[in-house]
Motif scaffolding. Structure first.
Motif, PDB file in Angstrom:
ATOM      1  N   LYS A 120       2.298   3.206  -8.484  1.00  0.00           N
ATOM      2  CA  LYS A 120       2.490   3.636  -7.089  1.00  0.00           C
ATOM      3  C   LYS A 120       3.260   2.591  -6.285  1.00  0.00           C
ATOM      4  O   LYS A 120       3.993   2.942  -5.356  1.00  0.00           O
ATOM      5  N   THR A 121       3.090   1.306  -6.620  1.00  0.00           N
ATOM      6  CA  THR A 121       3.856   0.276  -5.922  1.00  0.00           C
ATOM      7  C   THR A 121       5.341   0.407  -6.231  1.00  0.00           C
ATOM      8  O   THR A 121       6.195   0.189  -5.363  1.00  0.00           O
ATOM      9  N   THR A 122       5.667   0.762  -7.467  1.00  0.00           N
ATOM     10  CA  THR A 122       7.062   0.990  -7.829  1.00  0.00           C
ATOM     11  C   THR A 122       7.679   2.085  -6.967  1.00  0.00           C
ATOM     12  O   THR A 122       8.814   1.955  -6.474  1.00  0.00           O
ATOM     13  N   LYS A 123       6.924   3.175  -6.767  1.00  0.00           N
ATOM     14  CA  LYS A 123       7.425   4.270  -5.920  1.00  0.00           C
ATOM     15  C   LYS A 123       7.531   3.822  -4.465  1.00  0.00           C
ATOM     16  O   LYS A 123       8.486   4.176  -3.758  1.00  0.00           O
ATOM     17  N   MET A 124       6.545   3.031  -4.005  1.00  0.00           N
ATOM     18  CA  MET A 124       6.584   2.543  -2.626  1.00  0.00           C
ATOM     19  C   MET A 124       7.811   1.659  -2.398  1.00  0.00           C
ATOM     20  O   MET A 124       8.477   1.739  -1.355  1.00  0.00           O
ATOM     21  N   ILE A 125       8.121   0.812  -3.372  1.00  0.00           N
ATOM     22  CA  ILE A 125       9.280  -0.070  -3.257  1.00  0.00           C
ATOM     23  C   ILE A 125      10.566   0.740  -3.159  1.00  0.00           C
ATOM     24  O   ILE A 125      11.451   0.438  -2.339  1.00  0.00           O
ATOM     25  N   ALA A 126      10.675   1.783  -3.990  1.00  0.00           N
ATOM     26  CA  ALA A 126      11.875   2.621  -3.958  1.00  0.00           C
ATOM     27  C   ALA A 126      12.039   3.287  -2.595  1.00  0.00           C
ATOM     28  O   ALA A 126      13.139   3.345  -2.036  1.00  0.00           O
ATOM     29  N   THR A 127      10.930   3.796  -2.035  1.00  0.00           N
ATOM     30  CA  THR A 127      10.977   4.420  -0.709  1.00  0.00           C
ATOM     31  C   THR A 127      11.356   3.401   0.359  1.00  0.00           C
ATOM     32  O   THR A 127      12.165   3.683   1.254  1.00  0.00           O
ATOM     33  N   ALA A 128      10.762   2.196   0.275  1.00  0.00           N
ATOM     34  CA  ALA A 128      11.047   1.156   1.261  1.00  0.00           C
ATOM     35  C   ALA A 128      12.519   0.746   1.219  1.00  0.00           C
ATOM     36  O   ALA A 128      13.145   0.516   2.262  1.00  0.00           O
ATOM     37  N   GLN A 129      13.092   0.661   0.032  1.00  0.00           N
ATOM     38  CA  GLN A 129      14.493   0.255  -0.091  1.00  0.00           C
ATOM     39  C   GLN A 129      15.429   1.281   0.544  1.00  0.00           C
ATOM     40  O   GLN A 129      16.436   0.917   1.161  1.00  0.00           O
ATOM     41  N   ARG A 130      15.098   2.563   0.400  1.00  0.00           N
ATOM     42  CA  ARG A 130      15.929   3.599   1.014  1.00  0.00           C
ATOM     43  C   ARG A 130      15.918   3.488   2.537  1.00  0.00           C
ATOM     44  O   ARG A 130      16.876   3.881   3.204  1.00  0.00           O
ATOM     45  N   LYS A 131      14.816   2.938   3.077  1.00  0.00           N
ATOM     46  CA  LYS A 131      14.679   2.815   4.534  1.00  0.00           C
ATOM     47  C   LYS A 131      14.987   1.398   5.027  1.00  0.00           C
ATOM     48  O   LYS A 131      14.704   1.065   6.185  1.00  0.00           O
ATOM     49  N   ASN A 132      15.535   0.557   4.124  1.00  0.00           N
ATOM     50  CA  ASN A 132      15.858  -0.840   4.464  1.00  0.00           C
ATOM     51  C   ASN A 132      14.620  -1.612   4.942  1.00  0.00           C
ATOM     52  O   ASN A 132      14.696  -2.416   5.872  1.00  0.00           O
ATOM     53  N   LYS A 133      13.493  -1.360   4.293  1.00  0.00           N
ATOM     54  CA  LYS A 133      12.245  -2.046   4.606  1.00  0.00           C
ATOM     55  C   LYS A 133      11.850  -2.963   3.452  1.00  0.00           C
ATOM     56  O   LYS A 133      12.373  -2.874   2.341  1.00  0.00           O
ATOM     57  N   SER A 134      10.899  -3.852   3.719  1.00  0.00           N
ATOM     58  CA  SER A 134      10.342  -4.729   2.682  1.00  0.00           C
ATOM     59  C   SER A 134       8.945  -4.258   2.308  1.00  0.00           C
ATOM     60  O   SER A 134       8.280  -3.564   3.081  1.00  0.00           O
ATOM     61  N   THR A 135       8.514  -4.662   1.140  1.00  0.00           N
ATOM     62  CA  THR A 135       7.163  -4.349   0.674  1.00  0.00           C
ATOM     63  C   THR A 135       6.369  -5.638   0.526  1.00  0.00           C
ATOM     64  O   THR A 135       6.829  -6.574  -0.139  1.00  0.00           O
ATOM     65  N   ALA A 136       5.206  -5.680   1.148  1.00  0.00           N
ATOM     66  CA  ALA A 136       4.310  -6.839   1.019  1.00  0.00           C
ATOM     67  C   ALA A 136       3.240  -6.518  -0.008  1.00  0.00           C
ATOM     68  O   ALA A 136       2.670  -5.418  -0.015  1.00  0.00           O
TER      69      ALA A 136
END
Length: 551
Positions: A120-136
């Motif tokens: 699920k973190t892998t999917k969260m990272i992909a979503t965050a990258q599309r929105k120019n966000k970072s993942t903590a």
């Protein structure tokens, strides 16, 4: 093997479903055929039955009636089978959902498990990258949890884990990832604005404050804290595995800095960890290979200037790193549990060396606080004395004040056993602990050693001078001679002599010496009574390089 069993179970399950499907098809065909026969025979049988009842017919055909009844029975059988299959489908669906839930979540807390969190973190990272966000990614490890389990039992530990999970859920923003990785390790991941990392700091602070609040259970206040490591995924990061590894490294750095705090990952932490792992691997090879050897620091009678003995210090003569200081390897040895084997190995070499010295010379050996938790420590030391032939009355074991806090009763037992063998006991680093006088009463010490932090500043700091004088007076009143560590020049030596310290050690008398250098010093002072004359000459003529290895 586990994979083969899983494949075998999958094959069995597939075969079972195939057989059931074939049986259901056959049943369906039988029911359809029965319905067609029911339609075909039903009209004739019912017409003849009505005619027979009204007196106009000659009676029904028994064969048709039997077929009609058989069709009804088959239709009822089909309906019942359909009902059973429907119930089975419902149960199978529920079981699959339960199995999926068990495979994806932790049963105690309801959080995700490690495998699911990674996906699920892998999917969260992909979503965050599309929105120019970072993942903590935050890795949490509970401090003091083992004590809760040991003192209050595992049921209390489970209560703590569930409550901690609830508190994490209350702090972390909704619709984010929460996981229990096993034991007392938790993790969470969420998306944040890369220009506002302070949001992550606030969340980490809130987690620390929330988890530290006492948990009241059956009148007991169960208290745990947490150490948190934080890593972030930006566009240059290398994947979720690296993200989790870095958070784990940062978490251990939080523990090393004192616990109950958080740390962001820094590249230097990884470099330090790699260096530490290199040292640890070298130590595991080096201890049995005899790379750890004793060095000796001279102890001098301050009144006469006579050499009375040595304190044994461990050094690592690494074939790849050269001479390694104990400040580097001792903490790692204590953390990994290698300190016992390391210490006993160096002590054995020391006793083999010292048994050839003049019998008037003593040896002091410092015992690690970790070793003092070993109930068999006294027996191990005595065994070494017997095997090497070193006299017990020439051995002095030094115990630091800090080592007595963990288990005073066990320390008393160990000290008692050592004293019964004629071994002397010294209280090391006196004045740096919390209840020095209580320890002097609790254990039968023979000597007090004043910590070098007071000795080195005795001429410049009036408080240090007052402390040294007070300790010396205390030792005199208790009949315990005083040894001062850290004598760096003659002025300090003179002051300590005037105060009344009986023995001293420090660089004023020379750096710690290797075995060969020590034998040279003793040979020059005629303190090697068992040494053959030709061996003494060989020692005296040692190459100058040997002298430069000390320190």
């Amino acid at each position: 093997m586990g994979q083969n069993m899983s494949e075998e179970n999958s094959v069995k399950s597939a075969n079972k479903h195939a057989v059931s499907a074939r049986r259901d098809v056959v049943t369906s065909l039988i029911v359809i055929f029965a319905i067609l026969m029911f339609v075909g025979t039903g009209g004739t049988v019912i017409t003849e039955a009505i005619a027979s009842i009204s007196g106009y017919g000659g009676g029904t055909d028994k064969m048709l009636v039997s077929a009609f009844l058989l069709n009804i029975a088959l239709i009822l059988f089909g309906w019942r089978r359909y009902r059973d299959l429907s119930a089975e489908v419902v149960e199978r669906t529920a079981a699959e959902e339960r199995a999926h839930s068990l495979a994806a979540t932790d049963p105690l807390t309801g959080f995700l498990n490690r495998r699911t969190l990674s996906e699920k973190t892998t999917k969260m990272i992909a979503t965050a990258q599309r929105k120019n966000k970072s993942t903590a990614f935050l890795m949490l490890d509970l401090d003091n949890f083992k004590t809760v389990n040991d003192v209050h039992g595992h049921s209390a530990g489970d209560i703590v884990l569930r409550e901690v999970a609830a508190r994490i859920s209350n702090v972390i923003p909704p619709n984010n990832l929460l996981a229990r990785l096993g034991g007392d390790e938790f993790a969470c991941a969420f998306v944040f604005d890369p220009d506002q990392p302070e949001l992550v700091d606030r969340i980490a602070d809130d987690l620390i404050d929330s988890i530290a609040m006492p948990i009241v259970e059956n009148g007991n206040h169960l208290v745990v804290t947490t150490s948190i490591g934080i890593s972030r995924f930006d566009f240059e990061s290398q994947g979720v595995d690296v993200l989790m590894k870095r958070a784990d490294i940062a978490m251990y750095n939080s523990k090393k800095q004192g616990r109950n705090r958080f740390c962001w990952f820094d590249v230097s932490m990884e470099q330090e960890l790699q260096t530490r792992n290199t040292i640890e691997s070298g130590m595991r090879r080096g201890i049995p290979a005899g790379e750890f050897v004793p060095y000796y620091e001279q102890q001098i009678d301050l009144a006469t200037g006579k050499l009375t003995g040595f304190e044994m210090l461990a050094r690592w003569e690494s074939p790849t790193q050269g001479l390694v200081s104990p400040e580097v390897f001792i903490p790692i040895a204590e953390e990994t549990g290698m300190i016992g084997d390391l210490s006993l190995s160096v002590m054995r070499q020391c006793f083999e060396d010292a048994k050839h010295w003049d019998p008037s010379l003593t040896v002091s050996v410092n015992i690690s606080p970790v070793q003092l938790l070993d109930p068999w420590l006294a027996q191990k030391i005595v065994k070494l004395l017997v095997e090497t032939g070193f006299q017990s009355n020439r051995l002095e074991i030094e115990i630091t004040e800090s080592s007595l806090f963990e288990n005073l009763s066990l320390a008393q037992s160990i000290v008692g056993s050592l004293k019964n063998q004629g071994i002397s006991i010294a209280l090391d680093d006196f004045g740096t602990g919390y209840s020095s006088l209580a320890h002097l009463r609790a254990l039968p010490f023979d000597r007090i050693k004043i910590d070098r932090s007071f000795v080195t500043s005795i001429l410049e700091n009036p408080e240090s001078a007052a402390i040294v004088k007070a300790i010396t007076s205390l030792g005199e009143s208790l009949g315990m001679p005083i040894t001062a560590e850290g004598i760096e020049d003659k002025a300090i030596e003179d002051e300590l002599r005037n105060i009344g310290c009986s023995k001293g050690q420090g660089w004023h008398y020379g750096r710690p010496l290797s075995t060969l250098q020590t034998r040279k010093v003793l040979a020059e002072r005629n303190l090697l009574p068992e040494q053959p004359e030709e061996a003494v000459e060989e020692i005296v003529e040692q190459k100058p390089e040997e002298h430069r290895k000390a320190g």
